[in-house]
Enzyme design. Structure first.
Site, mmCIF file in Angstrom:
data_model
loop_
_atom_site.group_PDB
_atom_site.id
_atom_site.type_symbol
_atom_site.label_atom_id
_atom_site.label_comp_id
_atom_site.label_asym_id
_atom_site.label_seq_id
_atom_site.Cartn_x
_atom_site.Cartn_y
_atom_site.Cartn_z
ATOM 1 N N HIS B 136 13.861 2.932 -26.763
ATOM 2 C CA HIS B 136 14.635 1.914 -27.548
ATOM 3 C C HIS B 136 15.322 2.853 -28.167
ATOM 4 C CE1 HIS B 136 15.612 -0.873 -30.709
ATOM 5 N NE2 HIS B 136 15.224 -1.829 -29.923
ATOM 6 N N ASP B 213 6.401 5.297 -31.044
ATOM 7 C CA ASP B 213 6.974 3.996 -31.394
ATOM 8 C C ASP B 213 6.115 2.693 -30.971
ATOM 9 O OD1 ASP B 213 8.398 1.971 -31.585
ATOM 10 O OD2 ASP B 213 10.072 2.319 -30.611
#
Lengths: 175, 423
Positions: B136, B213
């Site tokens: 992302h 993440d």
């Protein structure tokens, strides 16, 4: 089944989407620019060939949703033979129609009138405007003898973001 | 993750009582465009149960005060509630030391904290940062910038056509110059769950730290940081039934100890003079200014809710829905599906593309049927490029979704064909 959807996806709009006009590159570009919608990744390219003050060739290439591609295709069809001032007037009137400031019958917008139904879907208005704002930026740069900077849908001139319609209310708000 | 066979078996039963769960989410009873709201965008943000909304309201109506400084009853209550959630988070993540639990605004800020305070002062030309193609933007931009400023080189681990990490390429990219491996635990587009424990072991052997993440993982899976053995792990409350504006960075306390502060201001100091300052103990050294106290307190209620559901059941439930949705879309035909078809390698997200209909058009049309899906690049432009598309449509699930929601999506997708036809 759904009137709002039928109003947006009119046959003429879908026809421009499925068979977009203006794809052929020109041998020379006098006016040229690219536009982006960073939110969804849509891209448009607009290029004009000008002879004796009139648009004799239009290149319009879009990679994106039906509304932005269709609007770009209509642009290619409608601009041929027009002066830059006429192109600018058309773009301004189209923007005003998309923002509900004028009705389609107030100005001859050709096939573009079919995009009126997009108004019911506010987040999609900027899709319809992307090729036209890209064109306006290109004409401005051309008339100033400059290269256009790529246009984006996040530019305040799109007027489609909520914070862009607030000016009058802001003035009325007690301090 | 559980083995495929047991997932397939359990996919036949309904592990969660969705009708009962839906009653806990007030927003799900509203109508959108005259239709029942079918919310299939939980990977962007989840809806909030009433207990979370009540916790926000209760905090502001009963205990509102600033934390850590007031010597009065409300201040004491607010501090206890806020710090209590830190303990909850430490427990949720497998019983890690609470001094490593830093509250931030979101996972993005947590990842930036590592890139600014750990990486920037330590990296130099010749060093390498390793990321993956499925990141992302929040786990990409901070590292692009860190590389630009320090002169370090950024390298990306490719993905296979199936949408999983190319392990062999990873092995080839890893070397003694690799200083950071920054990787997502679960992809927001593909649903792929990366083998974090294995990649962390390899990265540690090469001498790199591992920053993960976890924004898409913690809301759906039981995550045990002791078992994963990573150095830093980031996630957001709003993707796990909690309020917006609260994120977590967990990092090894010894690492945090060596790092300079990220933001300066109140709360994070010990002694301040006009020309110098010393800093607070962990984790408060990294919590400058008044935090989102109400948000953190309500996040505690979200963790309670998730734990009551049980992550085992949630994993089964989402695997069942993912299988069902993939099956239904394949039945309908004309879609390209992304991500692993084997739900034991990733579930909860179904990303698809119809070559005749742009995802924006899809999203607009299904929205008129009350169905909320995501259309666009999902903040993963390099991944879109890798997959050869500009944008995709994505349906993502959480505990309140059931097969009826998938059926509603499929019915709405049939409407798209009405306008755009199909070859």
């Amino acid at each position: 089944m759904n009137d709002a959807l039928d109003g947006m996806y009119r046959e003429v709009v879908l026809d421009h989407y499925k068979n977009p006009r203006g794809h052929c590159p020109l041998d020379r570009y006098d006016v040229q620019n690219e536009g982006f919608n960073p939110v969804c990744g849509d891209e448009v390219k607009v290029g004009l060939r000008i002879v004796d003050g009139r648009i004799v060739g239009v290149h319009s290439l879009g990679r994106g949703c039906s509304i932005s591609v269709s609007s770009g295709s209509m642009l290619a069809e409608i601009l041929r033979g027009k002066t830059l001032q006429e192109a600018r007037d058309l773009a301004q009137h189209f923007k005003r129609m998309m923002h509900g400031e004028i009705r389609p019958e107030d100005y001859d917008l050709g096939d573009l009138e079919a995009l009126e139904g997009v108004q019911k879907f506010p987040v999609r208005i900027k899709c319809a405007l992307l090729p036209w704002t890209t064109l306006l930026d290109a004409i401005d740069a051309y008339e100033h003898g400059e290269h256009a900077k790529p246009s984006t849908t996040e530019d305040p001139q799109f007027g489609s973001r909520p914070n862009m319609v607030k000016d009058e209310q802001d003035e009325k708000r007690p301090v | 993750m559980m083995p495929k066979s047991s997932l397939a078996a359990s996919a036949q039963q309904a592990p969660l009582n969705v009708a009962r769960i839906r009653e806990n989410f007030p927003i799900l009873s509203r109508k959108v465009n005259g239709q029942r709201l079918v919310y299939l965008d939980s990977a962007a943000t989840t809806q909030k149960p009433k207990s979370v909304l009540d916790a926000l309201q209760h905090y502001y109506t009963h205990s509102n005060a600033n934390v850590h400084r007031a010597i009065h009853t409300l201040g004491e209550e607010a501090t206890q509630a806020y710090e209590g959630v830190r303990d909850q988070v430490a427990k949720l993540m497998g019983g890690v030391p609470r001094s490593g639990v830093v509250f931030t605004r979101n996972a993005t800020e947590s990842l930036n904290l590592m890139a600014y305070s750990w990486a920037r002062p330590r990296l130099a030309k010749g060093d390498e940062i390793l990321i993956s193609e499925m990141e992302h933007h929040s786990n990409l931009i901070p590292w692009i910038e860190a590389a630009r400023v320090t002169g370090a080189t950024l390298r990306a681990i490719p993905i296979t056509p199936e949408g999983v990490l190319d392990f062999q390429a990873f092995g080839n990219l890893l070397n003694h110059r690799t200083k950071v491996l920054a990787i997502s635990h679960k992809s927001n587009v593909l649903g792929t769950v990366n083998p974090i424990k294995e990649v962390a072991e390899a990265a540690h052997e090469a001498g790199a730290i591992v920053v993960v993440d976890g924004a898409q993982a913690v809301p759906h899976l039981a995550v045990d940081l002791n078992e994963l053995g990573v150095d830093a792990y980031a996630f957001s409350a709003h993707k796990m039934l909690g309020p917006t504006g609260v994120g977590v960075l967990w990092a090894r306390p010894d690492l945090l100890q060596e790092m300079d502060p990220f933001l300066g201001g109140g709360e994070m100091i010990r002694e301040v003079y006009l020309d110098k300052a010393s800093y607070n103990d962990l984790p408060w050294k990294f919590e400058a200014g008044t935090p989102n106290i109400a948000g953190v307190v309500a996040f505690g209620a979200a963790i309670d809710y998730l734990e009551q559901l049980g992550f085992d059941k949630l994993v089964q439930h989402e695997a069942m829905l993912t299988l069902y949705a993939r099956e239904k879309l394949q039945e309908m035909g004309g879609f390209r599906l992304f991500g692993p078809s084997d739900v034991s390698r990733g579930a909860g997200v179904v990303t698809f593309h119809d070559k005749n209909v742009h995802p924006h058009d899809l999203s607009t049309i299904v929205d008129t049927h009350g169905v909320a899906i995501r259309a666009g690049h999902h903040c993963a432009q390099p991944l879109m490029r890798r997959l050869g598309v500009v944008a995709t449509a994505r349906a993502s699930f959480h505990c309140y979704n059931d097969r009826d929601d998938v059926d509603a999506l499929v019915a709405a997708l049939h409407e798209c064909r009405k306008y755009f036809g199909h070859e």
